[in-house]
Design an enzyme around this catalytic site. Sequence first.
Site, mmCIF file in Angstrom:
data_model
loop_
_atom_site.group_PDB
_atom_site.id
_atom_site.type_symbol
_atom_site.label_atom_id
_atom_site.label_comp_id
_atom_site.label_asym_id
_atom_site.label_seq_id
_atom_site.Cartn_x
_atom_site.Cartn_y
_atom_site.Cartn_z
ATOM 1 N N HIS A 123 -11.692 -4.052 4.287
ATOM 2 C CA HIS A 123 -12.338 -4.227 2.980
ATOM 3 C C HIS A 123 -13.819 -4.485 3.277
ATOM 4 O O HIS A 123 -14.305 -5.612 3.168
ATOM 5 C CB HIS A 123 -11.697 -5.423 2.278
ATOM 6 C CG HIS A 123 -12.036 -5.570 0.823
ATOM 7 N ND1 HIS A 123 -13.057 -4.875 0.212
ATOM 8 C CD2 HIS A 123 -11.477 -6.345 -0.142
ATOM 9 C CE1 HIS A 123 -13.106 -5.224 -1.065
ATOM 10 N NE2 HIS A 123 -12.158 -6.108 -1.301
ATOM 11 N N LYS A 129 2.250 13.193 -12.234
ATOM 12 C CA LYS A 129 2.952 14.487 -12.304
ATOM 13 C C LYS A 129 3.225 15.037 -10.915
ATOM 14 O O LYS A 129 3.718 16.149 -10.759
ATOM 15 C CB LYS A 129 2.090 15.501 -13.068
ATOM 16 C CG LYS A 129 1.739 15.093 -14.478
ATOM 17 C CD LYS A 129 0.874 16.182 -15.118
ATOM 18 C CE LYS A 129 0.262 15.683 -16.408
ATOM 19 N NZ LYS A 129 -0.810 16.579 -16.873
ATOM 20 N N ARG A 179 -9.743 2.113 -3.879
ATOM 21 C CA ARG A 179 -8.811 1.085 -3.394
ATOM 22 C C ARG A 179 -7.420 1.690 -3.399
ATOM 23 O O ARG A 179 -7.008 2.321 -4.385
ATOM 24 C CB ARG A 179 -8.841 -0.153 -4.269
ATOM 25 C CG ARG A 179 -7.717 -1.124 -3.902
ATOM 26 C CD ARG A 179 -7.871 -2.456 -4.548
ATOM 27 N NE ARG A 179 -8.932 -3.219 -3.931
ATOM 28 C CZ ARG A 179 -9.124 -4.525 -4.136
ATOM 29 N NH1 ARG A 179 -8.332 -5.195 -4.945
ATOM 30 N NH2 ARG A 179 -10.107 -5.169 -3.546
ATOM 31 N N ARG A 211 -12.321 -8.707 -9.291
ATOM 32 C CA ARG A 211 -13.685 -8.866 -8.786
ATOM 33 C C ARG A 211 -14.276 -7.589 -8.199
ATOM 34 O O ARG A 211 -15.381 -7.211 -8.523
ATOM 35 C CB ARG A 211 -13.727 -9.911 -7.663
ATOM 36 C CG ARG A 211 -14.069 -11.279 -8.069
ATOM 37 C CD ARG A 211 -13.452 -12.223 -7.070
ATOM 38 N NE ARG A 211 -12.029 -11.968 -6.999
ATOM 39 C CZ ARG A 211 -11.167 -12.483 -7.851
ATOM 40 N NH1 ARG A 211 -11.554 -13.271 -8.795
ATOM 41 N NH2 ARG A 211 -9.883 -12.203 -7.753
ATOM 42 N N THR A 212 -13.535 -6.953 -7.299
ATOM 43 C CA THR A 212 -14.137 -5.812 -6.598
ATOM 44 C C THR A 212 -14.494 -4.721 -7.600
ATOM 45 O O THR A 212 -15.598 -4.180 -7.586
ATOM 46 C CB THR A 212 -13.177 -5.287 -5.513
ATOM 47 O OG1 THR A 212 -12.846 -6.372 -4.657
ATOM 48 C CG2 THR A 212 -13.811 -4.184 -4.694
HETATM 49 C C1 NCD Z 1 -9.089 -9.457 -1.595
HETATM 50 C C2 NCD Z 1 -8.398 -8.134 -1.390
HETATM 51 O O1 NCD Z 1 -8.186 -7.387 -2.341
HETATM 52 O O2 NCD Z 1 -8.141 -7.844 -0.233
HETATM 53 N N1 NCD Z 1 -9.570 -9.587 -2.898
HETATM 54 C C3 NCD Z 1 -10.846 -9.183 -3.134
HETATM 55 O O3 NCD Z 1 -11.156 -8.016 -3.107
HETATM 56 N N2 NCD Z 1 -11.758 -10.130 -3.317
HETATM 57 C C4 NCD Z 1 -8.304 -10.618 -1.161
HETATM 58 C C5 NCD Z 1 -6.939 -10.813 -1.745
HETATM 59 O O4 NCD Z 1 -6.498 -10.053 -2.601
HETATM 60 O O5 NCD Z 1 -6.306 -11.777 -1.328
#
Ligand code: NCD
Length: 322
Positions: free
Chosen positions: A145, A95, A116, A65-66
Amino acid sequence: MSRQAHIANNFRGKDILSLGQFDTTSIDALFALTEKMATVAKQSKPSSVLAGTVTILLFYEPSSRTMASFDAAIKRLGGTTVVIQNPQQFSSVSKGETFEDTIRVFESYSNAIVLRHPEVGAAQRAADCADGVPIINAGDGIGEHPTQALLDMYTIWQKKGRLKSLQGLFAGDMLNGRTVHSLLKGLSLYKGNKVYLLSPKQLRLKPDLRDELMSRGIVIHEIDGVTEIPNDCDFWYWTRVQKERFKREAEYKKVNNKFVVTADLFNHYAGKNTILMHPLPRVGEIAVKVDEDPRAEYLRSQVRNGMYVRMALMAKVLGRDK
Ligand code: NCD
């Protein structure tokens, strides 16, 4: 930009690392633009708000999703993206290139980097070495997040008409859930909010974070069982136990799915206007049957709002919101 700058209603060029940078005026402005973005996303003529920009989506941890919602958000505004997934395996990181070098290289190709990473503070480290482009934290380990929290807050605001004087329930993994940490910080900006945190004892918030949040004015009650859920919550925010943060599978199994939302549980303990949210992915902690309930927002508005909020945020950070 190195330190976490307060947004103070000026997003342009700023790193978005934590909900701690926000204030209610900035959130109001972001949400006003988010409402417009929902219309922009539906129109057939292409938008050129982000024309000529390149954003790198650098994902050291899995995401669906993100990543997809950032990608779609930027493209809906006429911007372009370069997606780099799993650089540990598929780039010079394999590397032995340092994180700092990787960031500095990608910075020179782009207008923004969405990152991320499995380590807490990675987005801050990236911001410390990238002085030309904003870094957007799309999840730093068990840290924060922020864009997820903004879309969660937008969903609550849309459905409840306010972000103050709310009573909410959080359930699942308070210790490792970065979305929980950011959302609690966001809700602590508003007066009169009270939350109940339902989790196994091992998965409670770290006491220093709990105390920091309480000192901002949010009222937090930690509870151990469903019978302690008050029956008039405005929202429930259910989460997955974060398996990838456990050293041993056996420890995870001990606490996983201690609390599952079934249709019976939801009907019994929630109010008729309680909305049910989840950042997703869910792995059994909400029964599929609950999806039909009109109060279930996780696969409905919550997901859609993610793209709209990210459209608004990118437009603001890249200075294209005028
Ligand atoms: C969340 C995350 O990555 O922290 N997912 C997301 O980005 N919607 C929640 C999760 O992974 O449980």
